[in-house]
Scaffold this active site. Structure first.
Site, PDB file in Angstrom:
ATOM      1  N   GLU A   1      -1.484   3.651   8.257  1.00 22.58           N
ATOM      2  CA  GLU A   1      -0.672   3.675   9.396  1.00 22.58           C
ATOM      3  C   GLU A   1      -0.837   4.960  10.174  1.00 22.58           C
ATOM      4  O   GLU A   1      -0.024   5.644  10.687  1.00 22.58           O
ATOM      5  CB  GLU A   1       0.740   3.545   9.161  1.00 22.58           C
ATOM      6  CG  GLU A   1       1.008   2.093   8.492  1.00 22.58           C
ATOM      7  CD  GLU A   1       2.293   1.801   8.149  1.00 22.58           C
ATOM      8  OE1 GLU A   1       2.507   0.304   8.210  1.00 22.58           O
ATOM      9  OE2 GLU A   1       3.108   2.641   7.919  1.00 22.58           O
TER      10      GLU A   1
HETATM   11  C1  TNX Z   1       3.835   0.245   5.002  1.00 16.66           C
HETATM   12  S1  TNX Z   1       2.434   0.554   2.538  1.00 16.66           S
HETATM   13  C2  TNX Z   1       3.717   1.364   4.853  1.00 16.66           C
HETATM   14  C3  TNX Z   1       4.959   2.417   4.034  1.00 16.66           C
HETATM   15  C4  TNX Z   1       6.175   1.441   4.330  1.00 16.66           C
HETATM   16  C5  TNX Z   1       5.871   0.125   3.867  1.00 16.66           C
HETATM   17  C6  TNX Z   1       7.292  -0.681   3.776  1.00 16.66           C
HETATM   18  C7  TNX Z   1       1.910   1.427   3.229  1.00 16.66           C
HETATM   19  C8  TNX Z   1       0.665   2.115   2.634  1.00 16.66           C
HETATM   20  N1  TNX Z   1       2.582   2.143   4.312  1.00 16.66           N
HETATM   21  O1  TNX Z   1       5.200   3.368   4.942  1.00 16.66           O
HETATM   22  O2  TNX Z   1       7.188   2.112   3.533  1.00 16.66           O
HETATM   23  O3  TNX Z   1       5.049  -0.390   4.550  1.00 16.66           O
HETATM   24  O4  TNX Z   1       6.936  -1.817   3.006  1.00 16.66           O
END
Ligand code: TNX
Length: 549
Positions: free
Chosen positions: A322
Protein backbone atom coordinates in the site's frame (compact mmCIF):
# COMPACT_ATOMS: atom_id res chain seq x y z
CA UNK A 1 -1.76 -52.71 31.32
CA UNK A 2 -5.26 -53.53 30.09
CA UNK A 3 -6.67 -52.28 26.82
CA UNK A 4 -9.52 -49.92 27.51
CA UNK A 5 -12.65 -50.19 25.43
CA UNK A 6 -14.11 -47.21 23.60
CA UNK A 7 -15.63 -44.74 24.29
CA UNK A 8 -12.88 -42.65 25.75
CA UNK A 9 -13.47 -41.09 29.13
CA UNK A 10 -14.90 -37.59 29.12
CA UNK A 11 -15.08 -34.90 31.75
CA UNK A 12 -18.48 -36.24 32.70
CA UNK A 13 -17.47 -39.79 33.44
CA UNK A 14 -14.03 -39.26 34.89
CA UNK A 15 -14.88 -36.57 37.39
CA UNK A 16 -12.24 -34.21 36.08
CA UNK A 17 -9.88 -36.11 33.80
CA UNK A 18 -8.83 -34.39 30.59
CA UNK A 19 -11.46 -34.41 27.86
CA UNK A 20 -10.80 -36.22 24.63
CA UNK A 21 -9.74 -34.62 21.43
CA UNK A 22 -10.74 -37.37 19.05
CA UNK A 23 -8.35 -36.35 16.35
CA UNK A 24 -5.69 -33.80 15.59
CA UNK A 25 -5.68 -30.38 13.98
CA UNK A 26 -3.91 -30.44 11.59
CA UNK A 27 -4.93 -33.90 10.42
CA UNK A 28 -2.19 -36.51 10.14
CA UNK A 29 -1.80 -38.70 7.06
CA UNK A 30 -2.35 -41.94 9.00
CA UNK A 31 -4.33 -41.89 12.24
CA UNK A 32 -3.79 -44.15 15.23
CA UNK A 33 -7.37 -45.32 15.22
CA UNK A 34 -7.34 -48.33 17.55
CA UNK A 35 -8.78 -48.78 21.02
CA UNK A 36 -7.29 -46.74 23.82
CA UNK A 37 -4.36 -48.28 25.61
CA UNK A 38 -2.73 -47.25 28.81
CA UNK A 39 0.63 -45.57 28.41
CA UNK A 40 1.25 -44.12 31.85
CA UNK A 41 -0.07 -44.18 35.37
CA UNK A 42 -0.24 -42.07 38.49
CA UNK A 43 -0.35 -38.87 36.45
CA UNK A 44 3.09 -39.65 35.11
CA UNK A 45 4.83 -40.55 31.90
CA UNK A 46 8.46 -41.11 31.09
CA UNK A 47 10.23 -40.04 27.94
CA UNK A 48 13.59 -41.20 26.63
CA UNK A 49 15.70 -40.25 23.66
CA UNK A 50 14.28 -36.82 22.77
CA UNK A 51 16.56 -33.86 22.18
CA UNK A 52 16.54 -31.50 25.17
CA UNK A 53 14.30 -28.87 23.55
CA UNK A 54 11.78 -31.48 22.39
CA UNK A 55 11.86 -33.15 25.81
CA UNK A 56 11.23 -29.86 27.51
CA UNK A 57 8.39 -28.96 25.14
CA UNK A 58 6.72 -32.32 25.63
CA UNK A 59 7.06 -32.14 29.40
CA UNK A 60 5.73 -28.58 29.43
CA UNK A 61 2.82 -29.40 27.12
CA UNK A 62 1.92 -32.58 29.03
CA UNK A 63 1.88 -30.58 32.25
CA UNK A 64 0.03 -27.61 30.78
CA UNK A 65 -2.56 -29.52 28.76
CA UNK A 66 -3.13 -32.49 31.08
CA UNK A 67 -1.45 -31.82 34.41
CA UNK A 68 0.88 -34.75 33.73
CA UNK A 69 4.40 -35.08 34.99
CA UNK A 70 7.03 -36.30 32.56
CA UNK A 71 9.74 -37.90 34.58
CA UNK A 72 13.27 -38.88 33.73
CA UNK A 73 13.75 -42.54 32.94
CA UNK A 74 15.19 -44.54 35.79
CA UNK A 75 17.22 -47.69 35.25
CA UNK A 76 15.01 -50.75 35.15
CA UNK A 77 11.77 -48.72 35.04
CA UNK A 78 9.26 -48.75 32.19
CA UNK A 79 9.75 -46.15 29.51
CA UNK A 80 6.43 -44.95 28.23
CA UNK A 81 7.65 -42.92 25.28
CA UNK A 82 10.85 -43.68 23.43
CA UNK A 83 12.22 -41.55 20.61
CA UNK A 84 14.37 -43.45 18.19
CA UNK A 85 15.34 -41.45 15.13
CA UNK A 86 17.29 -44.19 13.43
CA UNK A 87 14.27 -46.40 12.95
CA UNK A 88 12.58 -44.11 10.46
CA UNK A 89 13.30 -43.99 6.73
CA UNK A 90 11.27 -42.00 4.23
CA UNK A 91 9.63 -44.37 1.81
CA UNK A 92 9.72 -47.30 4.16
CA UNK A 93 11.76 -49.87 6.00
CA UNK A 94 9.05 -52.39 5.37
CA UNK A 95 6.18 -50.47 6.93
CA UNK A 96 3.93 -49.81 3.97
CA UNK A 97 2.17 -46.73 5.32
CA UNK A 98 5.34 -44.73 5.36
CA UNK A 99 5.17 -44.24 1.65
CA UNK A 100 1.85 -42.46 2.23
CA UNK A 101 3.54 -39.38 3.62
CA UNK A 102 4.44 -37.30 0.62
CA UNK A 103 7.44 -35.02 0.56
CA UNK A 104 7.09 -31.42 1.62
CA UNK A 105 6.95 -28.64 -0.97
CA UNK A 106 7.50 -24.91 -0.75
CA UNK A 107 10.15 -22.60 0.61
CA UNK A 108 12.08 -23.62 3.69
CA UNK A 109 12.06 -20.68 6.15
CA UNK A 110 14.41 -22.16 8.74
CA UNK A 111 17.85 -20.88 9.75
CA UNK A 112 19.22 -24.36 9.05
CA UNK A 113 17.12 -25.66 6.19
CA UNK A 114 16.47 -29.19 5.12
CA UNK A 115 15.46 -31.16 8.21
CA UNK A 116 12.77 -33.67 7.23
CA UNK A 117 9.74 -33.32 9.52
CA UNK A 118 8.14 -36.66 8.62
CA UNK A 119 7.62 -39.01 11.51
CA UNK A 120 5.86 -42.04 12.88
CA UNK A 121 4.33 -42.80 16.26
CA UNK A 122 3.56 -46.38 17.18
CA UNK A 123 1.24 -46.65 20.17
CA UNK A 124 0.87 -49.98 21.92
CA UNK A 125 -0.16 -50.89 25.41
CA UNK A 126 2.42 -49.49 27.79
CA UNK A 127 4.72 -48.29 25.08
CA UNK A 128 4.93 -45.45 22.58
CA UNK A 129 7.67 -45.50 19.93
CA UNK A 130 8.40 -42.20 18.20
CA UNK A 131 10.62 -42.07 15.18
CA UNK A 132 11.45 -39.33 12.79
CA UNK A 133 14.07 -38.36 10.32
CA UNK A 134 15.31 -35.42 12.40
CA UNK A 135 15.08 -33.77 15.79
CA UNK A 136 12.39 -31.54 14.35
CA UNK A 137 10.44 -34.58 13.16
CA UNK A 138 10.50 -35.96 16.70
CA UNK A 139 9.36 -32.58 18.00
CA UNK A 140 6.37 -32.64 15.63
CA UNK A 141 5.60 -36.22 16.64
CA UNK A 142 5.68 -35.39 20.34
CA UNK A 143 3.43 -32.41 19.62
CA UNK A 144 0.87 -34.81 18.15
CA UNK A 145 1.31 -37.38 20.89
CA UNK A 146 0.69 -34.94 23.69
CA UNK A 147 -2.62 -33.97 22.08
CA UNK A 148 -3.69 -37.60 21.79
CA UNK A 149 -3.21 -38.32 25.48
CA UNK A 150 -6.05 -38.45 27.92
CA UNK A 151 -5.89 -38.79 31.63
CA UNK A 152 -8.67 -40.43 33.59
CA UNK A 153 -9.78 -39.58 37.09
CA UNK A 154 -7.31 -42.09 38.58
CA UNK A 155 -4.42 -40.45 36.77
CA UNK A 156 -4.01 -43.28 34.29
CA UNK A 157 -2.81 -42.04 30.93
CA UNK A 158 -4.36 -43.33 27.72
CA UNK A 159 -3.75 -42.96 24.02
CA UNK A 160 -5.37 -44.47 20.93
CA UNK A 161 -3.45 -47.52 19.76
CA UNK A 162 -2.03 -47.90 16.30
CA UNK A 163 0.32 -46.04 14.03
CA UNK A 164 0.40 -42.36 13.22
CA UNK A 165 2.32 -41.32 10.12
CA UNK A 166 2.65 -37.68 9.29
CA UNK A 167 4.59 -34.89 7.69
CA UNK A 168 3.85 -31.43 6.32
CA UNK A 169 2.45 -30.49 2.93
CA UNK A 170 4.07 -27.02 2.88
CA UNK A 171 7.46 -25.99 4.20
CA UNK A 172 6.31 -22.49 5.22
CA UNK A 173 3.39 -22.38 7.64
CA UNK A 174 3.10 -18.97 9.22
CA UNK A 175 1.19 -16.35 11.09
CA UNK A 176 1.78 -12.66 10.45
CA UNK A 177 1.16 -10.79 13.68
CA UNK A 178 0.67 -7.02 13.78
CA UNK A 179 2.22 -5.81 17.04
CA UNK A 180 2.05 -2.18 15.98
CA UNK A 181 -1.61 -1.18 15.86
CA UNK A 182 -2.03 -2.91 19.18
CA UNK A 183 1.18 -3.62 21.04
CA UNK A 184 1.59 -7.13 22.41
CA UNK A 185 4.06 -7.64 25.22
CA UNK A 186 6.83 -10.19 24.79
CA UNK A 187 5.01 -12.45 27.26
CA UNK A 188 1.86 -12.26 25.13
CA UNK A 189 3.83 -13.10 22.01
CA UNK A 190 5.24 -16.21 23.72
CA UNK A 191 1.65 -17.42 24.19
CA UNK A 192 1.07 -17.00 20.48
CA UNK A 193 4.26 -18.96 19.78
CA UNK A 194 3.02 -21.83 21.96
CA UNK A 195 -0.23 -21.86 20.03
CA UNK A 196 1.64 -21.89 16.73
CA UNK A 197 3.73 -24.84 17.86
CA UNK A 198 0.62 -26.74 19.00
CA UNK A 199 -0.77 -26.54 15.47
CA UNK A 200 2.60 -27.19 13.78
CA UNK A 201 3.16 -23.72 12.36
CA UNK A 202 6.81 -22.87 11.86
CA UNK A 203 6.93 -19.13 11.09
CA UNK A 204 6.02 -16.14 13.22
CA UNK A 205 6.13 -13.11 10.94
CA UNK A 206 6.25 -10.04 13.16
CA UNK A 207 4.93 -6.83 11.63
CA UNK A 208 7.12 -4.56 13.76
CA UNK A 209 6.84 -1.15 12.13
CA UNK A 210 4.01 0.91 10.75
CA UNK A 211 2.64 4.43 10.82
CA UNK A 212 1.28 4.01 14.35
CA UNK A 213 4.54 2.91 15.93
CA UNK A 214 7.93 1.20 15.81
CA UNK A 215 8.19 -1.83 18.05
CA UNK A 216 11.85 -2.86 17.91
CA UNK A 217 14.55 -0.87 19.65
CA UNK A 218 16.95 0.74 17.21
CA UNK A 219 20.46 1.68 18.23
CA UNK A 220 21.02 3.84 15.22
CA UNK A 221 17.64 5.60 15.44
CA UNK A 222 16.75 5.60 19.12
CA UNK A 223 13.84 8.01 18.74
CA UNK A 224 11.86 5.47 16.70
CA UNK A 225 10.54 3.66 19.76
CA UNK A 226 8.34 5.33 22.33
CA UNK A 227 6.70 4.67 25.62
CA UNK A 228 2.93 4.53 25.97
CA UNK A 229 0.64 7.13 27.56
CA UNK A 230 1.29 5.77 31.07
CA UNK A 231 5.02 5.49 30.59
CA UNK A 232 4.92 1.80 29.81
CA UNK A 233 7.39 0.50 27.25
CA UNK A 234 5.62 -0.32 23.99
CA UNK A 235 8.45 -1.90 22.08
CA UNK A 236 10.86 -4.81 22.39
CA UNK A 237 14.40 -4.13 23.50
CA UNK A 238 17.00 -5.91 21.41
CA UNK A 239 17.54 -8.38 24.25
CA UNK A 240 13.84 -9.05 24.59
CA UNK A 241 13.54 -9.57 20.88
CA UNK A 242 16.50 -11.96 20.88
CA UNK A 243 14.80 -13.88 23.71
CA UNK A 244 11.60 -14.11 21.68
CA UNK A 245 13.52 -15.42 18.70
CA UNK A 246 15.14 -18.01 20.95
CA UNK A 247 11.86 -18.98 22.60
CA UNK A 248 10.36 -19.51 19.16
CA UNK A 249 13.38 -21.45 17.91
CA UNK A 250 13.06 -23.91 20.80
CA UNK A 251 9.55 -24.60 19.45
CA UNK A 252 10.79 -24.86 15.86
CA UNK A 253 9.19 -21.55 14.96
CA UNK A 254 11.32 -19.11 12.95
CA UNK A 255 10.75 -15.40 13.44
CA UNK A 256 10.57 -13.40 10.21
CA UNK A 257 10.72 -9.72 11.15
CA UNK A 258 9.12 -7.12 8.93
CA UNK A 259 10.27 -3.56 8.49
CA UNK A 260 7.52 -2.02 6.40
CA UNK A 261 8.92 0.35 3.72
CA UNK A 262 8.48 2.71 1.86
CA UNK A 263 4.80 3.34 2.82
CA UNK A 264 3.37 2.68 6.29
CA UNK A 265 6.25 4.74 7.68
CA UNK A 266 4.45 7.54 9.51
CA UNK A 267 6.08 6.66 12.83
CA UNK A 268 9.53 7.03 11.29
CA UNK A 269 8.63 10.49 9.94
CA UNK A 270 7.21 11.55 13.31
CA UNK A 271 10.49 10.65 14.98
CA UNK A 272 12.79 11.85 12.19
CA UNK A 273 11.17 14.65 10.14
CA UNK A 274 14.42 14.97 8.18
CA UNK A 275 13.34 11.86 6.26
CA UNK A 276 11.30 14.26 4.16
CA UNK A 277 14.53 15.76 2.83
CA UNK A 278 13.78 18.64 0.53
CA UNK A 279 10.36 17.35 -0.48
CA UNK A 280 6.97 18.16 1.06
CA UNK A 281 4.63 15.20 1.37
CA UNK A 282 1.42 15.30 -0.70
CA UNK A 283 -0.45 15.63 2.59
CA UNK A 284 0.85 15.88 6.18
CA UNK A 285 -0.63 12.43 6.92
CA UNK A 286 0.47 10.77 3.69
CA UNK A 287 4.10 9.94 4.03
CA UNK A 288 6.47 7.52 2.32
CA UNK A 289 10.19 7.20 1.84
CA UNK A 290 11.40 8.65 -1.43
CA UNK A 291 14.27 7.21 -3.47
CA UNK A 292 15.58 10.69 -4.33
CA UNK A 293 15.99 11.67 -0.67
CA UNK A 294 19.35 10.52 0.60
CA UNK A 295 18.25 10.54 4.26
CA UNK A 296 15.40 8.20 3.36
CA UNK A 297 17.69 5.73 1.60
CA UNK A 298 20.22 5.80 4.44
CA UNK A 299 17.43 5.26 6.93
CA UNK A 300 16.18 2.22 5.04
CA UNK A 301 19.67 0.76 4.84
CA UNK A 302 20.25 1.34 8.57
CA UNK A 303 17.05 -0.26 9.76
CA UNK A 304 17.35 -3.17 7.35
CA UNK A 305 20.85 -3.85 8.69
CA UNK A 306 19.65 -3.69 12.28
CA UNK A 307 16.74 -6.03 11.64
CA UNK A 308 19.04 -8.41 9.79
CA UNK A 309 21.50 -8.51 12.70
CA UNK A 310 18.76 -9.72 15.00
CA UNK A 311 17.46 -12.33 12.57
CA UNK A 312 18.87 -15.84 12.56
CA UNK A 313 16.55 -16.98 9.78
CA UNK A 314 17.30 -16.48 6.09
CA UNK A 315 14.40 -14.08 5.42
CA UNK A 316 13.69 -10.43 6.11
CA UNK A 317 10.30 -8.92 5.19
CA UNK A 318 10.59 -5.48 3.60
CA UNK A 319 6.88 -4.75 3.54
CA UNK A 320 6.18 -2.86 0.34
CA UNK A 321 2.38 -2.82 0.74
CA UNK A 322 0.00 0.00 0.00
CA UNK A 323 2.39 2.75 -1.11
CA UNK A 324 -0.53 5.16 -1.20
CA UNK A 325 0.19 8.55 -2.67
CA UNK A 326 3.50 7.41 -4.14
CA UNK A 327 4.47 7.76 -7.76
CA UNK A 328 4.83 4.32 -9.36
CA UNK A 329 8.36 4.98 -10.59
CA UNK A 330 9.47 6.16 -7.16
CA UNK A 331 7.95 3.06 -5.58
CA UNK A 332 9.76 0.76 -8.00
CA UNK A 333 13.05 2.51 -7.39
CA UNK A 334 12.69 2.46 -3.63
CA UNK A 335 11.83 -1.25 -3.50
CA UNK A 336 14.85 -1.96 -5.70
CA UNK A 337 17.10 -0.10 -3.28
CA UNK A 338 15.60 -1.90 -0.30
CA UNK A 339 15.94 -5.27 -1.99
CA UNK A 340 19.64 -4.56 -2.45
CA UNK A 341 20.03 -3.51 1.21
CA UNK A 342 18.41 -6.73 2.38
CA UNK A 343 20.60 -8.83 0.10
CA UNK A 344 23.72 -6.94 1.19
CA UNK A 345 22.73 -7.66 4.79
CA UNK A 346 22.84 -11.35 3.90
CA UNK A 347 19.11 -12.04 3.81
CA UNK A 348 16.52 -13.07 1.28
CA UNK A 349 13.48 -10.87 0.76
CA UNK A 350 9.84 -11.40 1.53
CA UNK A 351 7.63 -8.63 0.18
CA UNK A 352 3.90 -7.98 0.14
CA UNK A 353 2.46 -8.63 -3.28
CA UNK A 354 2.77 -5.03 -4.57
CA UNK A 355 6.56 -5.52 -4.41
CA UNK A 356 6.25 -7.67 -7.55
CA UNK A 357 5.77 -4.41 -9.43
CA UNK A 358 9.40 -3.49 -8.80
CA UNK A 359 10.46 -6.44 -10.96
CA UNK A 360 13.44 -7.14 -8.72
CA UNK A 361 12.43 -10.25 -6.74
CA UNK A 362 13.80 -13.55 -7.95
CA UNK A 363 13.65 -17.24 -7.13
CA UNK A 364 15.52 -16.73 -3.84
CA UNK A 365 12.83 -14.36 -2.57
CA UNK A 366 9.21 -14.79 -1.59
CA UNK A 367 6.19 -12.75 -2.65
CA UNK A 368 3.33 -12.65 -0.16
CA UNK A 369 -0.02 -12.67 -1.93
CA UNK A 370 -2.67 -10.96 0.18
CA UNK A 371 -5.18 -9.00 -1.92
CA UNK A 372 -7.63 -11.85 -2.17
CA UNK A 373 -10.64 -9.63 -2.75
CA UNK A 374 -9.53 -6.64 -4.85
CA UNK A 375 -13.14 -5.69 -5.60
CA UNK A 376 -13.82 -5.15 -1.94
CA UNK A 377 -12.12 -1.77 -1.95
CA UNK A 378 -14.91 0.64 -2.81
CA UNK A 379 -13.45 4.08 -3.56
CA UNK A 380 -16.81 5.80 -3.83
CA UNK A 381 -17.92 4.53 -0.41
CA UNK A 382 -14.62 5.60 1.11
CA UNK A 383 -14.91 9.06 -0.43
CA UNK A 384 -18.16 9.64 1.40
CA UNK A 385 -16.30 8.95 4.66
CA UNK A 386 -13.13 11.04 4.18
CA UNK A 387 -12.58 14.75 3.51
CA UNK A 388 -12.38 15.83 -0.10
CA UNK A 389 -8.66 16.58 0.07
CA UNK A 390 -8.08 12.81 0.29
CA UNK A 391 -10.15 11.91 -2.76
CA UNK A 392 -7.21 11.84 -5.21
CA UNK A 393 -5.47 9.47 -2.82
CA UNK A 394 -8.49 7.23 -2.65
CA UNK A 395 -8.45 7.02 -6.45
CA UNK A 396 -4.81 6.16 -6.38
CA UNK A 397 -5.40 3.43 -3.77
CA UNK A 398 -8.18 2.06 -5.97
CA UNK A 399 -5.68 1.89 -8.81
CA UNK A 400 -3.20 -0.21 -6.76
CA UNK A 401 -6.00 -2.68 -5.95
CA UNK A 402 -7.23 -2.64 -9.57
CA UNK A 403 -3.84 -3.71 -10.92
CA UNK A 404 -3.20 -6.22 -8.10
CA UNK A 405 -4.35 -9.28 -10.12
CA UNK A 406 -1.20 -8.79 -12.22
CA UNK A 407 1.17 -9.19 -9.25
CA UNK A 408 1.22 -12.96 -8.84
CA UNK A 409 1.44 -13.66 -12.60
CA UNK A 410 4.44 -11.31 -12.72
CA UNK A 411 6.08 -13.17 -9.84
CA UNK A 412 5.32 -16.55 -11.35
CA UNK A 413 6.85 -15.38 -14.61
CA UNK A 414 10.15 -14.66 -12.88
CA UNK A 415 10.12 -17.79 -10.74
CA UNK A 416 9.39 -16.00 -7.46
CA UNK A 417 7.70 -18.36 -4.98
CA UNK A 418 4.40 -17.11 -3.62
CA UNK A 419 3.30 -17.27 0.00
CA UNK A 420 -0.47 -17.59 0.14
CA UNK A 421 -2.20 -15.13 2.49
CA UNK A 422 -5.45 -14.33 0.69
CA UNK A 423 -7.22 -11.72 2.82
CA UNK A 424 -10.56 -13.22 1.83
CA UNK A 425 -9.67 -16.46 3.69
CA UNK A 426 -6.73 -16.23 6.08
CA UNK A 427 -6.89 -12.65 7.36
CA UNK A 428 -8.09 -13.37 10.84
CA UNK A 429 -9.05 -9.74 11.37
CA UNK A 430 -11.86 -10.26 8.89
CA UNK A 431 -15.03 -10.07 11.01
CA UNK A 432 -16.97 -13.25 11.73
CA UNK A 433 -20.23 -13.59 9.83
CA UNK A 434 -21.71 -16.37 11.94
CA UNK A 435 -23.31 -15.55 15.24
CA UNK A 436 -21.27 -16.20 18.38
CA UNK A 437 -22.48 -17.24 21.81
CA UNK A 438 -24.81 -14.50 23.12
CA UNK A 439 -22.21 -13.20 25.56
CA UNK A 440 -19.69 -12.87 22.72
CA UNK A 441 -21.98 -11.23 20.22
CA UNK A 442 -20.86 -7.71 21.14
CA UNK A 443 -17.23 -8.76 20.63
CA UNK A 444 -18.06 -10.26 17.27
CA UNK A 445 -19.60 -7.01 16.10
CA UNK A 446 -16.73 -4.94 17.49
CA UNK A 447 -13.74 -6.97 16.32
CA UNK A 448 -12.22 -7.18 12.87
CA UNK A 449 -11.81 -4.53 10.22
CA UNK A 450 -15.28 -3.12 9.46
CA UNK A 451 -14.47 -2.51 5.79
CA UNK A 452 -14.09 -6.25 5.20
CA UNK A 453 -17.06 -8.36 4.23
CA UNK A 454 -17.51 -10.74 7.21
CA UNK A 455 -16.86 -14.44 6.62
CA UNK A 456 -18.17 -17.53 8.38
CA UNK A 457 -15.71 -19.90 10.01
CA UNK A 458 -16.82 -22.52 7.50
CA UNK A 459 -16.41 -20.09 4.61
CA UNK A 460 -12.86 -19.26 5.64
CA UNK A 461 -12.10 -22.99 5.68
CA UNK A 462 -13.45 -23.58 2.19
CA UNK A 463 -10.32 -23.48 0.03
CA UNK A 464 -7.34 -25.43 -1.14
CA UNK A 465 -3.96 -23.73 -1.44
CA UNK A 466 -3.06 -25.62 -4.61
CA UNK A 467 -6.29 -24.58 -6.30
CA UNK A 468 -5.91 -20.99 -5.16
CA UNK A 469 -2.40 -20.88 -6.61
CA UNK A 470 -3.61 -22.31 -9.93
CA UNK A 471 -6.41 -19.74 -10.08
CA UNK A 472 -3.92 -16.89 -9.74
CA UNK A 473 -1.55 -17.78 -12.56
CA UNK A 474 -0.16 -20.83 -14.29
CA UNK A 475 3.07 -22.18 -12.87
CA UNK A 476 2.92 -20.50 -9.44
CA UNK A 477 5.47 -21.97 -7.04
CA UNK A 478 3.73 -22.09 -3.66
CA UNK A 479 6.09 -21.13 -0.83
CA UNK A 480 3.51 -22.04 1.79
CA UNK A 481 0.54 -20.59 3.64
CA UNK A 482 0.51 -17.73 6.11
CA UNK A 483 -2.41 -16.36 8.12
CA UNK A 484 -2.39 -12.73 9.20
CA UNK A 485 -4.00 -10.83 12.01
CA UNK A 486 -3.97 -7.04 12.10
CA UNK A 487 -4.55 -5.08 15.25
CA UNK A 488 -6.65 -2.04 14.34
CA UNK A 489 -9.65 -3.16 16.39
CA UNK A 490 -7.86 -4.88 19.28
CA UNK A 491 -8.00 -3.54 22.82
CA UNK A 492 -6.22 -6.42 24.54
CA UNK A 493 -5.05 -10.02 24.35
CA UNK A 494 -8.57 -11.40 24.77
CA UNK A 495 -9.59 -9.65 21.58
CA UNK A 496 -6.65 -11.23 19.79
CA UNK A 497 -7.68 -14.65 21.09
CA UNK A 498 -11.18 -14.06 19.79
CA UNK A 499 -9.96 -13.28 16.27
CA UNK A 500 -7.28 -15.99 16.17
CA UNK A 501 -9.38 -18.90 17.30
CA UNK A 502 -10.74 -21.08 15.94
CA UNK A 503 -9.76 -19.87 12.45
CA UNK A 504 -6.01 -20.22 12.98
CA UNK A 505 -6.54 -23.94 13.53
CA UNK A 506 -8.28 -24.09 10.17
CA UNK A 507 -5.30 -22.45 8.51
CA UNK A 508 -2.98 -25.06 10.03
CA UNK A 509 -5.09 -27.73 8.35
CA UNK A 510 -4.53 -26.15 4.94
CA UNK A 511 -0.85 -25.47 5.52
CA UNK A 512 0.14 -28.84 7.01
CA UNK A 513 -2.22 -31.56 5.89
CA UNK A 514 -1.63 -33.55 2.74
CA UNK A 515 -5.22 -34.71 2.95
CA UNK A 516 -7.11 -31.94 4.75
CA UNK A 517 -10.21 -32.68 6.77
CA UNK A 518 -13.61 -31.74 5.42
CA UNK A 519 -15.31 -28.84 7.16
CA UNK A 520 -17.57 -31.25 9.03
CA UNK A 521 -14.61 -33.29 10.28
CA UNK A 522 -12.69 -30.17 11.22
CA UNK A 523 -15.62 -28.50 12.97
CA UNK A 524 -16.19 -31.63 15.03
CA UNK A 525 -12.67 -31.29 16.48
CA UNK A 526 -12.72 -27.59 17.31
CA UNK A 527 -14.77 -27.70 20.50
CA UNK A 528 -12.38 -30.28 21.94
CA UNK A 529 -9.50 -27.92 21.33
CA UNK A 530 -11.03 -25.16 23.42
CA UNK A 531 -9.66 -26.79 26.50
CA UNK A 532 -6.14 -26.81 25.08
CA UNK A 533 -6.33 -23.19 23.95
CA UNK A 534 -7.47 -22.16 27.40
CA UNK A 535 -4.62 -24.11 28.96
CA UNK A 536 -2.18 -22.25 26.70
CA UNK A 537 -3.38 -18.93 28.08
CA UNK A 538 -6.06 -17.96 25.56
CA UNK A 539 -8.65 -17.68 28.30
CA UNK A 540 -12.13 -18.54 27.19
CA UNK A 541 -12.28 -15.60 24.86
CA UNK A 542 -11.76 -17.38 21.60
CA UNK A 543 -14.84 -17.67 19.52
CA UNK A 544 -16.15 -20.85 21.03
CA UNK A 545 -18.37 -22.22 18.31
CA UNK A 546 -16.67 -24.05 15.48
CA UNK A 547 -19.87 -24.53 13.56
CA UNK A 548 -22.72 -22.06 13.54
CA UNK A 549 -25.26 -22.82 16.24
C1 TNX B 1 -3.87 -4.20 4.75
S1 TNX B 1 -2.13 -6.56 4.58
C2 TNX B 1 -2.63 -3.94 5.28
C3 TNX B 1 -2.52 -3.61 6.70
C4 TNX B 1 -3.85 -3.55 7.37
C5 TNX B 1 -4.66 -4.72 6.91
C6 TNX B 1 -5.95 -4.93 7.60
C7 TNX B 1 -1.18 -5.46 4.25
C8 TNX B 1 0.01 -5.86 3.58
N1 TNX B 1 -1.49 -4.18 4.58
O1 TNX B 1 -1.82 -2.39 6.85
O2 TNX B 1 -3.67 -3.58 8.73
O3 TNX B 1 -4.91 -4.56 5.52
O4 TNX B 1 -6.44 -6.21 7.34
Amino acid sequence: MPARPEPLPTDGDTGGGSAPVNGLVPTPVVHPGGPSVQVGRGGRLSLAGAEPAAHEWFAWAAQTLHGLRVEPVRAGADVSVRVDGDRWRPGGDGASEEACVGPVTGVDPRPVPGADERHRIGIEEGRVAVSGASGEAAFRALTSLVQLLRVDARGDVWAPSGVLEDGPRYAWRGLSLDVVRHFLTAAEVTRVIDLLALHKFNVLHLHLTDSEGWRLESRRRPRLTRTGPDGEREYYTREEFADLVEYAALRHVTVVPEVDLPGHTGAAFDAYPELHGHVRPPHPRVRFLRPDVEEARTFARDVVEEFAELTPGPFLHLGGDEPFGMDHGDYVEFVRHTHRYVREAGKRVVGWQEAARAGVLNGEDVLQYWIGAPDEFDPEALKTAVPEEFHPLVDQAAETFRISPGDVPAAAGSGVPVLLSPNSLVYLDRPYADAAEPDQEADRLRLGLPSYEPVTVAGAFDWDPGETARSLAPGVIVAGVEAAVWGETLTGFDDLAFLLLPRLAGVSEKAWSHDPATWEEHAALLDGYGRFWTALGFGAHFRAAGAPR
